[in-house]
Design an enzyme around this catalytic site. Structure first.
Site, mmCIF file in Angstrom:
data_model
loop_
_atom_site.group_PDB
_atom_site.id
_atom_site.type_symbol
_atom_site.label_atom_id
_atom_site.label_comp_id
_atom_site.label_asym_id
_atom_site.label_seq_id
_atom_site.Cartn_x
_atom_site.Cartn_y
_atom_site.Cartn_z
ATOM 1 C CE LYS A 193 26.419 5.719 58.368
ATOM 2 N NZ LYS A 193 25.957 6.897 58.787
ATOM 3 N N GLY A 245 36.854 7.249 60.590
ATOM 4 C CA GLY A 245 35.922 7.434 61.898
ATOM 5 C C GLY A 245 36.572 7.049 63.380
ATOM 6 C CB THR A 247 40.635 3.469 66.664
ATOM 7 O OG1 THR A 247 41.529 4.323 65.907
ATOM 8 C CG2 THR A 247 41.312 2.219 66.758
ATOM 9 C CD GLU A 267 41.845 9.549 58.614
ATOM 10 O OE1 GLU A 267 42.027 9.465 59.653
ATOM 11 O OE2 GLU A 267 41.283 10.658 58.374
ATOM 12 C CB CYS A 301 41.197 12.045 62.787
ATOM 13 S SG CYS A 301 41.547 12.628 60.983
ATOM 14 C CD GLU A 398 40.513 10.323 68.036
ATOM 15 O OE1 GLU A 398 40.063 9.406 67.819
ATOM 16 O OE2 GLU A 398 40.993 11.099 66.902
#
Lengths: 488, 293
Positions: A193, A245, A247, A267, A301, A398
């Site tokens: 996806k 994507g 956390t 990840e 990331c 982030e």
């Protein structure tokens, strides 16, 4: 004659437009789902628009897959796994994957241009980084298909089954490659996806996979939103979930699969430290800082979003950095001179701006390069913050945009503590010309990838992935294979 | 007149010391005849948190010790255990295990420690790689310990289950907080005495006795624990541990092994508690001289 400032120079010397041609790009008005080797309409009959963030204009209609579509895709993947892919000679499997890599190379420029149109990233990066790395990833893992017993000596190696793979919008094609290539090499089949804002290159990849003649059902692409991804995570016949994507979503996935036997690799996010020691080659370090935080608009990331500069060179580094920021070209992603393209979506731009406001409210000093942002589209000027503390929100969280936070330190012990004082652990950078100091830092920094005197480098042979809340499992290299095999 | 024997008080093992549980609670351990053989510490959540603090404090030093030194210390544990062979066997028998089984268990435990002692300075070589990236960089991947690990011991054996999980975890440079099997607490604490006299720094292994049902959730949810290894759990317990582990993305490792099997050991039990770190550095190439001659 008085020395001119970078700002003045910028006003005298400007680049002429150097747009990459997009005339040769062939896109359909409407994309269906790729299931069992065929393009099929979504069960719901619903489509949504994918648009170009640089112009906000619609590019194509994309099928909105639901749980019924996911079920169809998983069934197709299971059938292909049982009847074809897991039974195939590994050397034949390898040849299919090599083929995919070759066709991608042939169509590389097309992929790069579409990637820019759909994601807002700049052509220079899509052309020189995303697409070649994606091709090479397939090429690298293809060769592993018939050599798995060398990767895991003294162990019985088996494929896992059907992998559900959910990927982000920051490196759409590259993430698809990171997920699909090792899965196929190890003998698994895939339901992928893509992110809702960047489905086009994954759909082009499906075309390529079709062109390569892969047996029906080995790779299925189901486009859609978060609920489409959730349907994959919750499907009872999925054996393995691979997710890249945030956390937050990673934790949702972990909760959803608790108590099942699904294998998971995640990840996730990061807030990586980039550390400049006083004996670093400063010109190179400044380039490294820029590459660390402004590469791909900061939608990375592992972005070096927490800069730590040793106190005695801090003023100089910050001055050099500001000067360098003034020379960055922000604008049309398809222009070959552009350094920083469009922010991926309206929502992401709002998130970045929210953090910039928080930073200002927290009392940090902000500096943005003096540029006129394009009138339409989603853009953000390169931004840095100084004078903040470890506990500032913009230091802790982030941002996923071109926003750098700068802190200073006196001793190496101090910076190791500060750098490790985060729930994340994806990457870190160290700049010094002293080799012994490099290894002191690189061994003590709690991060899955450490760049010394460089930053944001990637390669198919190089394992990537994080410690702590940046996720688990590795992608790339020998270690990346492990996520897609059953060992006994 | 027959001499009155001196009984041992079994306490917890935290940070290299043997404190009683802060809660002051205990549970009675009965032998096969239903007689009370010990009042065992019923460790509390607070004891667990204290143990995590001790384990975290010990983590830096233990992980940075030379692997060769760790190897010697693990071997030393085996030596110390061998000298107490008779005591361990007797203690296992007192907890209701047959003599022949107890002997096998102690021997296997010692041998397993020797096995993992040998791995300490070898596993990184086997698990690491130099990666030939296409750009002019030197790039290598190696493994590092995860940090502090919660261990919920299996419940099949009194000593062997605990040793079989703890040995590979500490061989890999991690520190641990172990919850001993509820019905076999005595050998776990005696094992702590072995550790205490084997040059294992305080805090590297911390051992609690108590109730699984009480501590399980906290061992899984503690935010300063990097991973949890658990065995002998039901499906419901597994789900609970997996859910409680999510908040700090604790690595949760379910281990289902028959440790009585001589072959139930290997590199994978070390690797399970390692993180892979990849390091890059540029290679200067000015002038274009090649290495051919």
């Amino acid at each position: 004659m008085a020395k001119k400032t970078e700002k003045e120079i910028k006003n005298i010397w400007t680049y002429d437009p150097a747009p990459e041609s997009s005339d040769h790009i062939q896109l359909k008005d409407k994309y269906d789902l790729y299931i069992d080797g065929k393009w099929v309409k979504p069960e719901s009959g619903k489509y949504y628009d994918t648009s170009n963030p640089a112009s906000t204009k619609k590019i194509a209609s994309i099928a909105y897959g639901n749980d019924k579509d996911v079920d169809k895709a998983v069934r197709a993947a299971r059938k292909a796994y049982k009847n074809v892919w897991s039974k195939m000679e590994p050397s034949e499997r390898a040849k299919y994957i090599f083929r995919i890599a070759r066709i991608m190379q042939e169509r590389a420029r097309e992929l790069a241009v579409i990637e820019c149109m759909d994601s807002g990233k700049v052509i220079r990066e899509a052309r020189d980084v995303d697409v070649p790395l994606a091709c090479n990833h397939f090429f690298y893992y293809a060769g592993w298909a018939d050599k798995l017993e060398y990767a895991f000596p003294n162990q019985k190696v088996e494929s896992i089954g059907v992998a559900g793979q959910i990927i982000p919008w920051n490196f759409p094609l590259l993430m698809a490659a990171w997920k699909i290539a090792p899965a196929l090499a190890a003998g698994n089949t895939v339901v992928l996806k893509p992110a809702e804002t960047t489905p086009l290159t994954a759909l082009k990849l499906a075309e390529i996979i079709h062109e390569a003649g892969l047996p029906a059902g080995v790779v299925n692409v189901v486009t859609g939103f978060g609920d489409t991804g959730a349907a994959i995570v919750n499907h009872h016949d999925i054996d393995k979930i691979a997710f890249t994507g945030s956390t937050g979503v990673g934790k949702l996935i972990q909760r959803a699969v608790a108590g099942t036997n699904k294998r998971v690799t995640l990840e996730l996010g990061g807030k990586s430290a980039n550390i400049i020691l006083d004996d670093a080659p400063l010109d190179q370090a400044v380039e490294g800082i820029v590459n660390g935080i402004f590469f791909n608009q900061g939608h990375v990331c592992c972005a070096g979003s927490r800069l730590f500069v040793q106190e005695n060179v801090a003023d100089r580094v910050i001055q050099m950095l500001k000067a360098r920021m003034e020379t960055l070209v922000v604008g049309d992603p398809l222009d070959k001179n552009t350094d920083i393209g469009a922010i991926n979506s309206k929502e992401q731009l709002a998130t970045i701006n929210k953090y910039i406001e928080i930073g200002k409210k927290e009392g940090a000093d902000m500096y943005q390069s003096h540029i006129n942002l394009p009138k339409s589209g989603y853009y953000c000027a390169p931004t840095l913050f100084t004078n903040m503390s470890q506990s500032s929100v913009i230091v802790k969280e982030e941002i996923f945009g071109p926003v750098l936070t700068i802190q200073t330190f006196r001793t190496i012990d101090e910076v190791i503590q500060k750098a490790n004082n985060t729930e994340y652990g994806l990457a870190a950078g160290v700049w010094t010309s002293n080799g012994a100091r490099i290894f002191n830092l690189t061994t003590k920094l709690k991060a899955g990838v450490v760049w010394a005197n460089t930053y944001n480098r990637f390669d198919p042979v190089s394992p990537f992935g994080g410690y702590k809340e940046s996720g688990f499992g590795r992608e790339g290299g020998l270690h990346g294979l492990k996520s897609y095999v059953k060992l006994s | 007149m027959e001499r009155l024997s001196v009984l041992k008080t079994y306490k917890l093992y935290i940070g290299g010391a043997f404190p009683r549980t802060e809660s002051g609670r205990y549970y009675e351990l009965k032998n096969g005849k239903g007689e009370n053989i010990a009042n065992v510490c019923l460790a509390s959540r607070k004891d667990f948190r204290n143990a995590v603090v001790a384990a975290r404090k010990a983590s830096g030093g233990w992980s940075e010790r030379s692997h060769f030194n760790r190897s010697q210390i693990l071997y030393r544990i085996a030596e110390m255990m061998e000298t107490r062979r008779a005591q361990f066997i007797e203690e296992l028998i007192s907890q209701g295990i047959s003599k022949s089984k107890a002997e096998v268990e102690v021997d296997l435990s010692v041998d397993r420690l020797v096995y993992y002692a040998g791995w300490c300075d070898k596993y990184t070589q086997v698990l690491s790689s130099v990666n030939p990236v296409s750009s002019p960089h030197f790039n290598f991947s190696t493994v590092e310990p995860m940090g502090v690990i919660s261990v919920i011991s299996d419940v099949k054996n009194g000593l062997l289950d605990l040793v079989s999980v703890v040995a590979p975890i500490i061989a890999g440079g991690n520190t641990v907080v172990v919850l001993a099997a509820e019905q076999y607490p005595l050998s776990a604490i005696t094992f702590a005495e072995v550790l205490n006299s084997s040059d294992v720094p305080g805090g590297v292994v911390n051992i609690l006795t108590g109730k699984r049902s009480e501590l399980l959730k906290h061992m899984a949810s503690h935010m300063d624990v990097n991973a949890i290894a658990y065995s002998g759990t039901s499906g419901e317990e597994r789900k609970l541990i997996e859910i409680e582990s999510v908040e700090n993305l604790k690595r949760s490792c379910y281990i289902d092994e028959n440790w009585n099997d001589k072959g139930a050991q290997g590199l994978k039990f070390i690797e399970m508690f390692q993180e892979v770190k990849t390091t890059w550095h540029p290679i200067e190439n000015i002038g274009g001289a090649t290495s051919s001659y």
